[in-house]
Design a protein around this motif. Sequence first.
Motif, PDB file in Angstrom:
ATOM      1  N   GLN A  14       0.833  -1.219   0.000  1.00 26.09           N
ATOM      2  CA  GLN A  14       0.000   0.000   0.000  1.00 26.09           C
ATOM      3  C   GLN A  14       0.868   1.270   0.000  1.00 26.09           C
ATOM      4  O   GLN A  14       0.698   2.149   0.842  1.00 26.09           O
ATOM      5  N   ASN A  38      13.482  -4.201  13.918  1.00 28.69           N
ATOM      6  CA  ASN A  38      12.105  -4.543  13.563  1.00 28.69           C
ATOM      7  C   ASN A  38      11.661  -3.708  12.372  1.00 28.69           C
ATOM      8  O   ASN A  38      11.923  -2.509  12.317  1.00 28.69           O
ATOM      9  N   ALA A  40      12.723  -3.959   9.316  1.00 25.21           N
ATOM     10  CA  ALA A  40      13.779  -3.724   8.319  1.00 25.21           C
ATOM     11  C   ALA A  40      13.460  -4.381   6.979  1.00 25.21           C
ATOM     12  O   ALA A  40      13.991  -3.981   5.942  1.00 25.21           O
ATOM     13  N   GLY A  41      12.617  -5.422   7.000  1.00 29.80           N
ATOM     14  CA  GLY A  41      12.240  -6.089   5.753  1.00 29.80           C
ATOM     15  C   GLY A  41      12.700  -7.536   5.652  1.00 29.80           C
ATOM     16  O   GLY A  41      12.588  -8.164   4.600  1.00 29.80           O
ATOM     17  N   THR A  43      11.568 -10.460   7.041  1.00 32.09           N
ATOM     18  CA  THR A  43      10.525 -11.454   6.751  1.00 32.09           C
ATOM     19  C   THR A  43       9.969 -11.247   5.344  1.00 32.09           C
ATOM     20  O   THR A  43       9.696 -12.220   4.627  1.00 32.09           O
ATOM     21  N   GLU A 172      14.039 -16.550  12.637  1.00 34.93           N
ATOM     22  CA  GLU A 172      14.171 -16.440  14.093  1.00 34.93           C
ATOM     23  C   GLU A 172      14.104 -17.789  14.811  1.00 34.93           C
ATOM     24  O   GLU A 172      13.209 -18.034  15.612  1.00 34.93           O
ATOM     25  N   HIS A 205      17.283 -12.072  16.075  1.00 34.32           N
ATOM     26  CA  HIS A 205      17.498 -10.825  16.827  1.00 34.32           C
ATOM     27  C   HIS A 205      18.586 -10.971  17.887  1.00 34.32           C
ATOM     28  O   HIS A 205      19.062  -9.973  18.416  1.00 34.32           O
TER      29      HIS A 205
END
Length: 249
Positions: A14, A38, A40-41, A43, A172, A205
């Motif tokens: 979007q 978190n 950052a891209g 996944t 993760e 992480h």
Amino acid sequence: MALLAVENVYKSFQGFLALAGVSLEVAEGSFHALVGPNGAGKTTLFNVITGRFPPDRGSVIFQGKPITGWPTHRVARLGLAISFQRAQPFASMKVREAVTLARLGYAGATFHLLRPLGAFTEALDAAREALAKVGLEDQADRRVSELPLGDLKRLDVAMALVAKPKLLLLDEPLAGLSRAERRRMVGFIRELLRREGVTLLFTEHDTEAVLELADRITVLHQGRVLVEGNPEEIRHDVQVRAAFLGGTA
Ligand SMILES: Nc1ncnc2c1ncn2[C@@H]1O[C@H](COP(=O)(O)OP(=O)(O)OP(=O)(O)O)[C@@H](O)[C@H]1O
């Protein structure tokens, strides 16, 4: 030639640019970490690689073959497997059944329609072998929902390994584990994948675990590659400390 190459990948949701021209190469036999704060891209990039959704631009190449936008099951059959907490939807099944079903899924519908019994026997054998590899053979008759988190994560790995992948993607793998369990899991992943000759691309992480497990690290920040290097280089990189390591490493 890299086992996996991601070339100039863009993906927006979007109007929000989640990946803004990411390029990445994963060398055969390497343990490659994808890290970053978190959002950052990470996944999103995994989802593009495994065909959960196509990129807006750019390409994904596996073993020299363009696979951009291929559906997940087709990518998996080429030898690229992912473990995304996949055991959870199988909570009410027995451990053995979950891995057997995963194997049947990879083998493909045509195969088991034509040879139902042969395919099932093969899948059972493959499941037994995968459970032995991750040390869960004595848990085979337990329900997935009864497994402690550490065993559930091993089961996730077994359900990916049953496809006999060349490249394994782990998102993760240490999340939710205690410090002691994380250390055990790092050793488990390293030994198992080295023994099996499986290349690894993972997100995580836990900085300490990343620096210990990875031999190559790509740092993503706001949908772009901030820096890439070996653990020593990443540990000393000022930009990385500011963006990801919080200046503490
Ligand atoms: N399906 C989606 N629809 C809308 N926005 C999305 C979608 N998937 C991801 N995003 C957005 O894209 C950005 C990147 O998300 P992504 O989950 O890839 O980050 P991440 O690095 O994996 O973060 P984390 O470490 O928290 O898992 C975020 O701002 C997220 O809100």
